[in-house]
Design a protein around this motif. Structure first.
Motif, mmCIF file in Angstrom:
data_model
loop_
_atom_site.group_PDB
_atom_site.id
_atom_site.type_symbol
_atom_site.label_atom_id
_atom_site.label_comp_id
_atom_site.label_asym_id
_atom_site.label_seq_id
_atom_site.Cartn_x
_atom_site.Cartn_y
_atom_site.Cartn_z
ATOM 1 N N ARG A 1 6.715 0.330 17.227
ATOM 2 C CA ARG A 1 7.314 -0.135 15.977
ATOM 3 C C ARG A 1 8.127 0.999 15.362
ATOM 4 N N SER A 2 9.098 0.636 14.555
ATOM 5 C CA SER A 2 9.934 1.632 13.884
ATOM 6 C C SER A 2 9.180 2.243 12.701
ATOM 7 N N PRO A 3 9.629 3.400 12.208
ATOM 8 C CA PRO A 3 8.967 4.002 11.035
ATOM 9 C C PRO A 3 8.986 3.086 9.814
ATOM 10 N N GLU A 4 10.040 2.301 9.647
ATOM 11 C CA GLU A 4 10.104 1.381 8.514
ATOM 12 C C GLU A 4 8.997 0.337 8.581
ATOM 13 N N VAL A 5 8.716 -0.122 9.787
ATOM 14 C CA VAL A 5 7.656 -1.120 9.963
ATOM 15 C C VAL A 5 6.301 -0.496 9.656
ATOM 16 N N TRP A 6 6.086 0.749 10.094
ATOM 17 C CA TRP A 6 4.812 1.414 9.802
ATOM 18 C C TRP A 6 4.642 1.630 8.304
ATOM 19 N N ILE A 7 5.711 1.974 7.613
ATOM 20 C CA ILE A 7 5.629 2.146 6.159
ATOM 21 C C ILE A 7 5.324 0.814 5.486
ATOM 22 N N ALA A 8 5.975 -0.256 5.950
ATOM 23 C CA ALA A 8 5.703 -1.584 5.395
ATOM 24 C C ALA A 8 4.263 -1.995 5.667
ATOM 25 N N LEU A 9 3.773 -1.695 6.845
ATOM 26 C CA LEU A 9 2.393 -2.028 7.195
ATOM 27 C C LEU A 9 1.410 -1.259 6.315
ATOM 28 N N PHE A 10 1.675 0.016 6.108
ATOM 29 C CA PHE A 10 0.828 0.828 5.242
ATOM 30 C C PHE A 10 0.865 0.316 3.804
ATOM 31 N N ALA A 11 2.054 -0.035 3.327
ATOM 32 C CA ALA A 11 2.185 -0.548 1.959
ATOM 33 C C ALA A 11 1.446 -1.867 1.792
ATOM 34 N N GLY A 12 1.566 -2.750 2.775
ATOM 35 C CA GLY A 12 0.866 -4.035 2.698
ATOM 36 C C GLY A 12 -0.645 -3.883 2.701
ATOM 37 N N THR A 13 -1.154 -3.011 3.551
ATOM 38 C CA THR A 13 -2.609 -2.813 3.596
ATOM 39 C C THR A 13 -3.108 -2.091 2.348
ATOM 40 N N LEU A 14 -2.315 -1.181 1.819
ATOM 41 C CA LEU A 14 -2.695 -0.505 0.571
ATOM 42 C C LEU A 14 -2.727 -1.502 -0.587
ATOM 43 N N TYR A 15 -1.766 -2.404 -0.612
ATOM 44 C CA TYR A 15 -1.742 -3.452 -1.640
ATOM 45 C C TYR A 15 -3.004 -4.309 -1.560
ATOM 46 N N VAL A 16 -3.364 -4.712 -0.363
ATOM 47 C CA VAL A 16 -4.561 -5.534 -0.181
ATOM 48 C C VAL A 16 -5.806 -4.763 -0.595
ATOM 49 N N TYR A 17 -5.876 -3.497 -0.244
ATOM 50 C CA TYR A 17 -7.025 -2.673 -0.615
ATOM 51 C C TYR A 17 -7.159 -2.593 -2.128
ATOM 52 N N ARG A 18 -6.046 -2.407 -2.812
ATOM 53 C CA ARG A 18 -6.076 -2.284 -4.277
ATOM 54 C C ARG A 18 -6.382 -3.615 -4.966
ATOM 55 N N LYS A 19 -5.941 -4.735 -4.401
ATOM 56 C CA LYS A 19 -6.119 -6.040 -5.026
ATOM 57 C C LYS A 19 -7.444 -6.708 -4.677
ATOM 58 N N SER A 20 -8.141 -6.191 -3.702
ATOM 59 C CA SER A 20 -9.392 -6.806 -3.280
ATOM 60 C C SER A 20 -10.428 -6.739 -4.402
ATOM 61 N N PRO A 21 -11.099 -7.852 -4.693
ATOM 62 C CA PRO A 21 -12.082 -7.859 -5.777
ATOM 63 C C PRO A 21 -13.449 -7.313 -5.383
ATOM 64 N N HIS A 22 -13.639 -6.982 -4.121
ATOM 65 C CA HIS A 22 -14.949 -6.528 -3.658
ATOM 66 C C HIS A 22 -15.267 -5.134 -4.205
ATOM 67 N N PRO A 23 -16.500 -4.925 -4.656
ATOM 68 C CA PRO A 23 -16.852 -3.605 -5.193
ATOM 69 C C PRO A 23 -17.037 -2.535 -4.112
ATOM 70 N N SER A 24 -17.371 -2.943 -2.927
ATOM 71 C CA SER A 24 -17.633 -1.988 -1.851
ATOM 72 C C SER A 24 -16.325 -1.513 -1.214
ATOM 73 N N ARG A 25 -16.213 -0.206 -1.040
ATOM 74 C CA ARG A 25 -15.025 0.346 -0.386
ATOM 75 C C ARG A 25 -14.939 -0.099 1.070
ATOM 76 N N LEU A 26 -16.070 -0.208 1.709
ATOM 77 C CA LEU A 26 -16.099 -0.634 3.103
ATOM 78 C C LEU A 26 -15.577 -2.061 3.256
ATOM 79 N N THR A 27 -16.002 -2.944 2.384
ATOM 80 C CA THR A 27 -15.545 -4.328 2.441
ATOM 81 C C THR A 27 -14.053 -4.429 2.141
ATOM 82 N N ARG A 28 -13.595 -3.686 1.137
ATOM 83 C CA ARG A 28 -12.162 -3.685 0.821
ATOM 84 C C ARG A 28 -11.362 -3.108 1.976
#
Length: 110
Positions: free
Chosen positions: A15-42
């Protein structure tokens, strides 16, 4: 299975660097928006969303005719929503039971 020292280079180079940055941004967004209290679950939820974006991204980009980075960030972010809805439906057994009964043709006497 042999241990290939170039496996991670092949994965990263797929994948290109842009795709990796988009992938990282998407997963970071999900991690931040997850309502679960546990870091492992998020983290697990974010990881699954990222894997959805990584694996389906190229095909979705080709199908929609958009940039692969856009498809990856959209899929990884929407992957969170899909996981959340699926988890909610499975967690609410009464609703799941009613849906299955209606789909199988039952419950018409009510």
């Amino acid at each position: 299975m042999t241990d290939d020292p170039n496996l991670w280079r092949a994965i990263a180079g797929a994948r290109s660097p842009e795709v990796w940055i988009a992938l990282f941004a998407g997963t970071l967004y999900v991690y931040r928006k997850s309502p679960h209290p546990s870091r492992l679950t998020r983290g697990a939820e974010a990881g699954i969303s990222g894997m959805i974006g990584y694996s389906v991204g190229p095909d979705a980009a080709a199908w929609a005719g958009v940039n692969e980075a856009f498809a990856v960030i959209t899929l990884s972010s929407l992957g969170y929503l899909l996981l959340d809805v699926a988890t909610s439906i499975v967690a609410d057994r009464a609703v799941l039971r009613d849906i299955l009964i209606r789909r199988l043709g039952g419950g018409k006497n009510e």
